[in-house]
Scaffold this active site. Structure first.
Site, PDB file in Angstrom:
ATOM      1  CG  HIS A  96      -3.705   0.381   4.723  1.00 25.33           C
ATOM      2  ND1 HIS A  96      -3.762  -0.057   4.072  1.00 25.33           N
ATOM      3  CD2 HIS A  96      -4.945   1.057   4.110  1.00 25.33           C
ATOM      4  CE1 HIS A  96      -3.872  -0.493   3.169  1.00 25.33           C
ATOM      5  NE2 HIS A  96      -4.572   0.573   2.919  1.00 25.33           N
ATOM      6  CB  CYS A 143      -1.205   0.277   1.515  1.00 25.53           C
ATOM      7  SG  CYS A 143       0.110  -0.112   2.554  1.00 25.53           S
TER       8      CYS A 143
END
EC number: 3.4.19.12
Length: 433
Positions: A384, A81
């Site tokens: 994330h 990510c």
């Protein structure tokens, strides 16, 4: 069960004591065919629903009419990510993205295939990898609307080959990746391209004039022409007053969040002081007295002395990349500063941070936000990354494979980690910072 004829049978995988004409078996076969037909029909219906759902997810209501959503997500290849958020942000910096998309394909093979347009695959030798080529292919796959998500595995493979720090599938720092990516793109672009230096290709691009270039590690490329700026670093000896000046090129500015704002803001602290991007910029450029561990070697005093330091921006870039330093080492841990920093969507005025603001035009120091990278979680090695970016007047949220339309109110509430501001070209109303 017992039949009227006194012949028993079981209705499972086989038939026992069927009639002489095999009527039970025929009934069973007929029922099985009906079941199979119903199953096939149901499976076909579900497939159509999925297809329609996928298609509908790419349609948006804009001003009462339906329009296609051309945004393409990037599949997560295992904690990638950090890479996806940076790629999506860069893909929405139009001048930078268009340069790569307009490049011809790199000819990577030799011998019989030397004259063909070829692309990197995993079967090719390590010496043939091209970061520029895979970056170009990835950018071309985004915003074309032919698929909901693209897998950047070829680019990730090249990243592994040329950037050893990013090998493996552990979470990485998005800012560190961005710097490595831009540095390696810059170095590769300085190399030959079909016998022609890519620096020459850059010089022939009328939209990137000589005055916009900033040379970092050699000749200018699109990387330095777009992101390159220059800082003036002033150091003054507090003992004899000697002043030392030097100019440092930069591709981004890393800003501290001032210590008075570093405590986490909870719902019960909303009335407390709000940290703004201007606070971070002021902290970066204000006069600072260096501590005992950073004594300045004064050439006049001939020894290390206490001194002050101040940064001025000597040249602003076309795209101003601001990195908020959210991760700090404390003892053996790298903690995250989770403070919300207020930032403007439009009209970020950088004039007061310039070395010679009087030489700048009224609109040349104004910047509008193009993209924001956000880190969700508590640590740099976990959590994330997602990104918000503006495309043709609309804001999108990029969360790996998922791309959703969002609004400005949601964007400004994000706890920004990296901000990409684009120099304003046309005159328009602005809300200055």
């Amino acid at each position: 069960m017992v039949s009227t004829e006194g012949e028993s049978y079981r209705c499972d995988d086989f038939v026992v004591n069927d009639t002489k004409l095999g009527l039970v078996q025929k009934v069973r076969e007929h029922l099985q065919n009906l079941e199979n037909s119903a199953f096939t029909s149901d499976r076909h219906r579900k497939r159509k629903l999925l297809e329609n759902s996928s298609m509908n997810s790419k349609l948006l209501k804009v001003n009462g009419s339906t329009t296609a959503l051309c945004a393409t997500g990037l599949r997560n290849l295992g904690n990638t990510c950090f890479m996806n958020a940076i790629l999506q942000s860069l893909s929405n910096i139009q001048q930078f993205c268009c340069y790569f998309k307009e490049l011809p394909a790199v000819e990577l093979r030799n011998g019989k295939t030397a004259g063909r347009r070829t692309y990197h695959t995993r079967s090719q030798g390590d010496n043939n990898v091209s970061l520029v080529e895979e970056f170009r292919k990835t950018l071309c796959a985004l915003w074309q609307g032919s698929q909901t998500a693209f897998s950047p595995e070829s680019l990730f493979y090249v990243v592994w080959k040329i950037m050893p720090n990013f090998r493996g599938y552990q979470q990485q720092d998005a800012h560190e990746f961005m710097r490595y990516l831009l540095d390696h793109l810059h170095l590769e672009l300085q190399g030959g391209f079909n016998g022609v230096s890519r620096s020459v290709i850059l010089q022939e691009n009328s939209s990137l004039t000589a005055s916009s270039k900033c040379c970092i590690n050699g000749a200018s490329t699109v990387v330095t022409a777009i992101f390159g700026g220059i800082l003036q670093n002033e150091v003054n000896c507090l003992i004899c007053g000697t002043e030392s000046r030097k100019f440092d090129p930069f591709l981004d500015l890393s800003l501290d969040i001032p210590s008075q704002f570093r405590n986490k803001r909870t719902k019960n602290q909303e009335n407390g002081p709000m940290c703004t991007l201007r606070d971070c910029l002021r902290s970066f450029t204000d006069l600072e007295e260096l501590d005992e561990t950073e004594l300045y070697m004064c050439h006049k005093c001939k020894k290390k002395q206490k001194s002050t330091k101040k940064f001025w921006i000597q040249k602003l870039p076309k795209v101003l990349c601001l990195h908020l330093k959210r991760f700090h080492w404390t003892a053996y841990l790298r903690n995250k500063v989770d403070t919300y920093v207020e930032f403007p969507l439009r009209g970020l005025d950088m004039k007061c941070y310039l070395l010679e603001p009087e030489n700048s035009g009224p609109e040349s120091c104004l910047y509008d936000l193009a993209a924001v990278v956000v880190h969700h979680g508590s640590g740099v090695g976990s959590g994330h990354y997602t990104a918000y970016a503006a495309h043709e007047g609309r804001w999108f949220h990029f969360n790996d494979s998922t791309v959703t339309l969002t609004d400005e109110e949601t964007v400004v509430k994000a706890k920004a980690y990296i901000l990409f501001y684009v120099e304003r070209q046309a005159k328009s109303g602005s809300d200055k910072l």
